[in-house]
Design an enzyme around this catalytic site. Structure first.
Site, PDB file in Angstrom:
ATOM      1  N   HIS A 130       0.811  -1.216   0.000  1.00  0.00           N
ATOM      2  CA  HIS A 130       0.000   0.000   0.000  1.00  0.00           C
ATOM      3  C   HIS A 130       0.846   1.268   0.000  1.00  0.00           C
ATOM      4  O   HIS A 130       0.357   2.341   0.340  1.00  0.00           O
ATOM      5  CB  HIS A 130      -0.939  -0.001   1.224  1.00  0.00           C
ATOM      6  CG  HIS A 130      -1.922  -1.142   1.211  1.00  0.00           C
ATOM      7  ND1 HIS A 130      -2.512  -1.647   2.341  1.00  0.00           N
ATOM      8  CD2 HIS A 130      -2.401  -1.881   0.188  1.00  0.00           C
ATOM      9  CE1 HIS A 130      -3.311  -2.642   2.018  1.00  0.00           C
ATOM     10  NE2 HIS A 130      -3.259  -2.813   0.715  1.00  0.00           N
ATOM     11  N   CYS A 189       4.155  20.677  -5.497  1.00  0.00           N
ATOM     12  CA  CYS A 189       5.407  20.102  -5.984  1.00  0.00           C
ATOM     13  C   CYS A 189       6.410  21.215  -6.298  1.00  0.00           C
ATOM     14  O   CYS A 189       6.088  22.169  -7.007  1.00  0.00           O
ATOM     15  CB  CYS A 189       5.131  19.274  -7.234  1.00  0.00           C
ATOM     16  SG  CYS A 189       6.618  18.617  -8.032  1.00  0.00           S
ATOM     17  N   LEU A 273       2.504 -10.583  18.754  1.00  0.00           N
ATOM     18  CA  LEU A 273       3.510 -10.801  17.709  1.00  0.00           C
ATOM     19  C   LEU A 273       4.935 -10.702  18.209  1.00  0.00           C
ATOM     20  O   LEU A 273       5.786 -11.528  17.868  1.00  0.00           O
ATOM     21  CB  LEU A 273       3.298  -9.782  16.579  1.00  0.00           C
ATOM     22  CG  LEU A 273       2.283 -10.073  15.479  1.00  0.00           C
ATOM     23  CD1 LEU A 273       2.778 -11.212  14.609  1.00  0.00           C
ATOM     24  CD2 LEU A 273       0.900 -10.403  15.998  1.00  0.00           C
TER      25      LEU A 273
HETATM   26 ZN   LIG Z   1       5.576  17.695  -9.927  1.00  0.00          ZN
END
Ligand SMILES: [Zn+2]
Length: 285
Positions: A130, A189, A273
């Site tokens: 994922h 970005c 676990l």
């Molecule tokens: Zn970009």
């Protein structure tokens, strides 16, 4: 195959633990890990034995890509959640899995977790089914960058912003009031100004096909498939258990509580676990 073990009494566990030791001793094990492996690192498992429902609705891919307001809500919540997830450290379960790898007993690790803790423990050959919260991708140019960089940029763009304590989900999302997110500034970005998205598979989004196929091939080559800490509720992981049973490759499931895959398993171990995996490493020659 041992469906009767599903309802086995606790005294049968030494036998199933012994089977797990034998399988690992044989090598070529593929591990499929889920949220239950990371709970001891303080990352909540909303499908775990507590049965607690997830806090708030998860962001869907459609909502995220379709609305700037949804992205603002997501990044505000995730910015808070990252303080928690980004600081989590691997627990003895992750360290045991890494040790099994160093001993040459693993063919690969498929993880449903997005926390990066297998790698932080030193494990190699990890396929992040994922994706990972440690990376960010640009939806326009595809460039992938480090989440730590984005965290610094978001912190700089939001001086003094603090929504106070929040409830954190295992996918790094947090629950916040809408008025706390309304003032949050999202950044884009640096390369192209495009929309940034965490490099994780959202609800409503598919795991990329090459990744799916690579994991099927890994399971087919394996001598056994061992599930660690997943109730296998999500089809993206469950399908590998079903596939292994069909090949057939023996399946062992270590999880606290019943799982959707129990009927396909040669053995199930219902135990914490960290302890089981530490015992396993000790029991191996
Ligand atoms: Zn970009």
């Amino acid at each position: 195959m041992g469906a009767e073990l599903e309802t086995a009494e606790p005294e049968s566990q030494p036998r199933t633990f012994g089977m797990m030791v034998e399988l690992f001793h044989g090598g070529d094990v593929v591990v499929l890990s889920g949220a239950g492996l990371s709970t001891e690192s303080g990352i909540p498992d909303y499908r775990g034995p507590s049965g607690l429902a997830r806090r708030g609705q998860p962001m869907t891919y459609q909502a995220f890509t379709g609305s700037a307001a949804a992205r603002q809500r997501y990044w505000a919540r995730s910015h808070l959640g990252w303080r928690h997830i980004g600081q989590a450290v691997p627990n003895r379960g992750h360290h045991a899995v890494a040790e099994l790898g160093r001993r040459g007993l693993l063919d690969g690790i498929i993880t449903q977790n997005v926390d990066g803790l297998h790698q932080a423990a030193g494990a190699a050959d990890v396929t992040e089914l994922h994706g990972s919260l440690h990376r960010v991708m640009c939806l326009a140019c595809g460039q992938r960058t480090a989440r730590t960089d984005l965290h610094r940029r978001l912190a700089a763009a939001n001086p003094g912003w603090d929504a106070g304590p929040a409830l954190i989900n295992p996918d790094g999302d947090a629950v916040l009031a809408d008025d706390a997110t309304a003032s949050f500034r999202v950044v884009d970005c640096l390369a192209c100004g495009g929309v940034l998205k965490p490099d994780v598979v959202f609800f409503g989004e598919n795991v990329p096909r090459p990744r799916v196929e690579a994991c099927y091939a890994m399971v087919e080559r394996a001598r056994s498939l061992v599930v660690l800490g997943s109730s296998l509720t999500v089809m993206s992981g469950f399908r590998y258990v079903r596939h292994a049973a069909k090949v057939p490759v023996p399946v062992v499931i270590v999880n606290q509580g019943v799982t959707r895959g129990d009927a396909y398993a040669a053995a199930t171990v219902d135990a914490p676990l960290g302890q089981v995996l530490t015992d396993l490493v000790t029991a191996l020659p």
